[in-house]
Design a protein around this motif. Structure first.
Motif, PDB file in Angstrom:
ATOM      1  N   VAL A 126      -5.963  17.444 -10.033  1.00 59.29           N
ATOM      2  CA  VAL A 126      -5.031  17.027 -11.736  1.00 59.29           C
ATOM      3  C   VAL A 126      -6.117  16.089 -12.457  1.00 59.29           C
ATOM      4  O   VAL A 126      -6.708  15.125 -12.265  1.00 59.29           O
ATOM      5  CB  VAL A 126      -3.876  15.828 -10.772  1.00 59.29           C
ATOM      6  CG1 VAL A 126      -3.328  16.044 -12.499  1.00 59.29           C
ATOM      7  CG2 VAL A 126      -3.398  17.160 -10.028  1.00 59.29           C
ATOM      8  N   GLY A 127      -6.211  16.585 -13.326  1.00 57.94           N
ATOM      9  CA  GLY A 127      -7.443  16.138 -14.178  1.00 57.94           C
ATOM     10  C   GLY A 127      -6.741  14.954 -15.763  1.00 57.94           C
ATOM     11  O   GLY A 127      -5.422  15.198 -15.791  1.00 57.94           O
ATOM     12  N   PHE A 128      -6.974  13.523 -15.654  1.00 55.63           N
ATOM     13  CA  PHE A 128      -6.534  12.718 -16.467  1.00 55.63           C
ATOM     14  C   PHE A 128      -7.536  12.466 -17.460  1.00 55.63           C
ATOM     15  O   PHE A 128      -8.972  12.796 -17.273  1.00 55.63           O
ATOM     16  CB  PHE A 128      -6.014  11.670 -16.052  1.00 55.63           C
ATOM     17  CG  PHE A 128      -7.219  11.292 -14.961  1.00 55.63           C
ATOM     18  CD1 PHE A 128      -7.905   9.830 -16.053  1.00 55.63           C
ATOM     19  CD2 PHE A 128      -7.649  11.413 -14.259  1.00 55.63           C
ATOM     20  CE1 PHE A 128      -8.677   8.969 -15.086  1.00 55.63           C
ATOM     21  CE2 PHE A 128      -8.789  10.769 -13.327  1.00 55.63           C
ATOM     22  CZ  PHE A 128      -9.272   9.107 -14.109  1.00 55.63           C
ATOM     23  N   SER A 129      -7.412  11.597 -18.520  1.00 53.97           N
ATOM     24  CA  SER A 129      -8.089  11.442 -19.393  1.00 53.97           C
ATOM     25  C   SER A 129      -8.258   9.682 -19.808  1.00 53.97           C
ATOM     26  O   SER A 129      -9.643   9.767 -19.501  1.00 53.97           O
ATOM     27  CB  SER A 129      -7.348  12.060 -21.110  1.00 53.97           C
ATOM     28  OG  SER A 129      -7.883  13.194 -21.104  1.00 53.97           O
ATOM     29  N   LEU A 154      -8.021  12.563  -7.933  1.00 53.50           N
ATOM     30  CA  LEU A 154      -7.504  13.647  -9.641  1.00 53.50           C
ATOM     31  C   LEU A 154      -9.356  13.807  -9.866  1.00 53.50           C
ATOM     32  O   LEU A 154     -10.431  12.945  -9.733  1.00 53.50           O
ATOM     33  CB  LEU A 154      -7.520  11.152 -10.048  1.00 53.50           C
ATOM     34  CG  LEU A 154      -6.271  11.046  -9.867  1.00 53.50           C
ATOM     35  CD1 LEU A 154      -5.537   9.752  -9.518  1.00 53.50           C
ATOM     36  CD2 LEU A 154      -5.280  11.689 -11.169  1.00 53.50           C
ATOM     37  N   VAL A 155      -9.754  13.939 -11.138  1.00 58.39           N
ATOM     38  CA  VAL A 155     -10.698  14.281 -12.267  1.00 58.39           C
ATOM     39  C   VAL A 155     -10.335  13.974 -13.704  1.00 58.39           C
ATOM     40  O   VAL A 155      -9.538  13.933 -14.378  1.00 58.39           O
ATOM     41  CB  VAL A 155     -10.554  16.172 -11.801  1.00 58.39           C
ATOM     42  CG1 VAL A 155     -12.197  15.995 -12.871  1.00 58.39           C
ATOM     43  CG2 VAL A 155     -11.043  16.568 -10.800  1.00 58.39           C
ATOM     44  N   SER A 156     -11.442  13.105 -13.238  1.00 60.40           N
ATOM     45  CA  SER A 156     -11.584  12.624 -15.700  1.00 60.40           C
ATOM     46  C   SER A 156     -12.198  13.547 -16.265  1.00 60.40           C
ATOM     47  O   SER A 156     -13.008  14.087 -15.393  1.00 60.40           O
ATOM     48  CB  SER A 156     -12.540  10.934 -15.272  1.00 60.40           C
ATOM     49  OG  SER A 156     -12.652  10.521 -16.200  1.00 60.40           O
ATOM     50  N   VAL A 157     -11.943  14.155 -16.865  1.00 58.43           N
ATOM     51  CA  VAL A 157     -12.264  15.739 -17.401  1.00 58.43           C
ATOM     52  C   VAL A 157     -12.145  14.831 -19.327  1.00 58.43           C
ATOM     53  O   VAL A 157     -12.247  15.787 -19.496  1.00 58.43           O
ATOM     54  CB  VAL A 157     -10.976  16.666 -18.185  1.00 58.43           C
ATOM     55  CG1 VAL A 157     -10.498  17.029 -16.612  1.00 58.43           C
ATOM     56  CG2 VAL A 157      -9.866  15.804 -18.073  1.00 58.43           C
ATOM     57  N   ASN A 158     -12.444  13.424 -19.198  1.00 60.27           N
ATOM     58  CA  ASN A 158     -12.703  13.221 -20.609  1.00 60.27           C
ATOM     59  C   ASN A 158     -11.324  13.278 -21.548  1.00 60.27           C
ATOM     60  O   ASN A 158      -9.642  13.503 -21.233  1.00 60.27           O
ATOM     61  CB  ASN A 158     -13.439  13.341 -21.232  1.00 60.27           C
ATOM     62  CG  ASN A 158     -14.244  11.896 -22.220  1.00 60.27           C
ATOM     63  OD1 ASN A 158     -12.907  11.682 -22.290  1.00 60.27           O
ATOM     64  ND2 ASN A 158     -14.668  12.722 -23.185  1.00 60.27           N
TER      65      ASN A 158
END
Length: 311
Positions: A126-129, A154-158
């Motif tokens: 799941v990506g988040f900014s 959790l994946v930081s995708v900016n």
């Protein structure tokens, strides 16, 4: 009668009253979320209210509330969830009006992907900014199904939300706006599906709000500003096509399919009564943040928001 005629003549020839100047910091570059502001500017509603409003797009979206708190601007557009934590952190801010009165944030997935409900997130990326609030929202969504953040990656995708989803980098993203990313994916030919967070166990809130420093603000100017944007919102609702032309006519960059679609989806979400304050809504969200551990101290509504129409 002669005196009245003389007075009218004097007023007609007198120089126009000076406009009160104020600075508004946007939350991002100009987009349909800012419809009432741009329409009020273009149709002269600010001028009618005796205001000259400088509208500034920030270099860094996190700066506007800090700048208002420091007395470097009169108003900023911010977000209700962030406001609660900014006040917890000691910033002298209050919500003084509402721009977008419903959540825009959603949990976005591929329409034809494997996630058919939020219960299918287990084991997914799941990506988040923005760390913090978005993680709390996601944790609440997962909690409905007996899961925690440990059950996902959790994946930081900016700020690359929809691209990371469309490319397969992640299986879902939190923080996508239903009026933008959803339309962007449709235009790209990779349709998405939103799980609306207010239907996933999270209290409804005001997505976009106006914040001011209560120690330095000019309440009279802000009242006039809100009245002008209320007039603009009424015009938008009554004249959707004409108001789109007014808005899009301010920049060639706004005249594209994405902004046109977003305009239609955003119109119903503008606050029809921007000055109005729903005390229960702010109490519920403050309680939610306290219960989830995002804030330590409970702040009453009077410490979060003002209704300047009755102050």
């Amino acid at each position: 009668m002669k005196y009245l005629a003389f007075l009218i003549a004097i007023l007609a020839t007198a120089p126009a009253m000076a406009q009160d100047r104020m600075t508004l910091l946007l939350d991002w570059f100009v987009n349909p979320d800012h419809g009432p502001i741009i329409v009020a500017q273009e149709l002269g509603y600010f001028k009618d209210a005796g205001l000259e409003v400088e509208i500034v797009a920030p270099a860094d979206p996190s700066d506007p509330p800090k700048m208002v708190a420091a007395g470097q601007a009169d108003l900023a557009i911010s977000y209700q969830p962030q406001l609660h934590m900014q006040i917890e952190g000691g910033l002298p801010l209050r919500r003084v009006g509402t721009l977008v009165a419903t959540p825009l944030n959603c949990l976005l997935v591929l329409e034809n992907g494997p996630i058919k409900s939020s219960a299918d997130l287990k084991g997914r990326k799941v990506g988040f900014s923005v760390a913090g609030v978005e993680e709390v929202l996601l944790s609440t969504i997962l909690g409905q199904h007996g899961m925690t953040l440990d059950d996902i990656e959790l994946v930081s995708v900016n700020w690359s939300l929809s691209p990371s989803l469309m490319s397969g980098q992640v299986d879902a993203v939190i923080g996508a706006y239903r009026n933008f990313e959803l339309n962007q994916m449709e235009i790209e030919g990779v349709p998405g599906r939103c799980f609306y967070i207010e239907e996933e166990g999270i209290p409804a809130y005001d997505e976009l709000i106006y914040v001011a420093n209560p120690e330095t603000m000019n309440a009279d100017m802000i009242r006039r500003f809100l009245f002008a944007t209320e007039r603009a919102t009424q015009y938008i609702v009554n004249h959707p096509k004409e108001s789109w032309e007014v808005f899009a006519g301010t920049s060639a960059e706004l005249r594209d399919e994405l902004n046109a679609k977003a305009w239609v989806d955003t119109m119903p979400r503008f606050a029809l009564r921007p000055s109005a304050l729903d005390h229960a809504r702010y109490t519920r969200f403050e309680t939610f943040l306290k219960d989830t551990g995002m804030i330590e101290e409970f702040t009453p509504v009077s410490g979060l928001a003002l209704n300047l129409s009755v102050e």
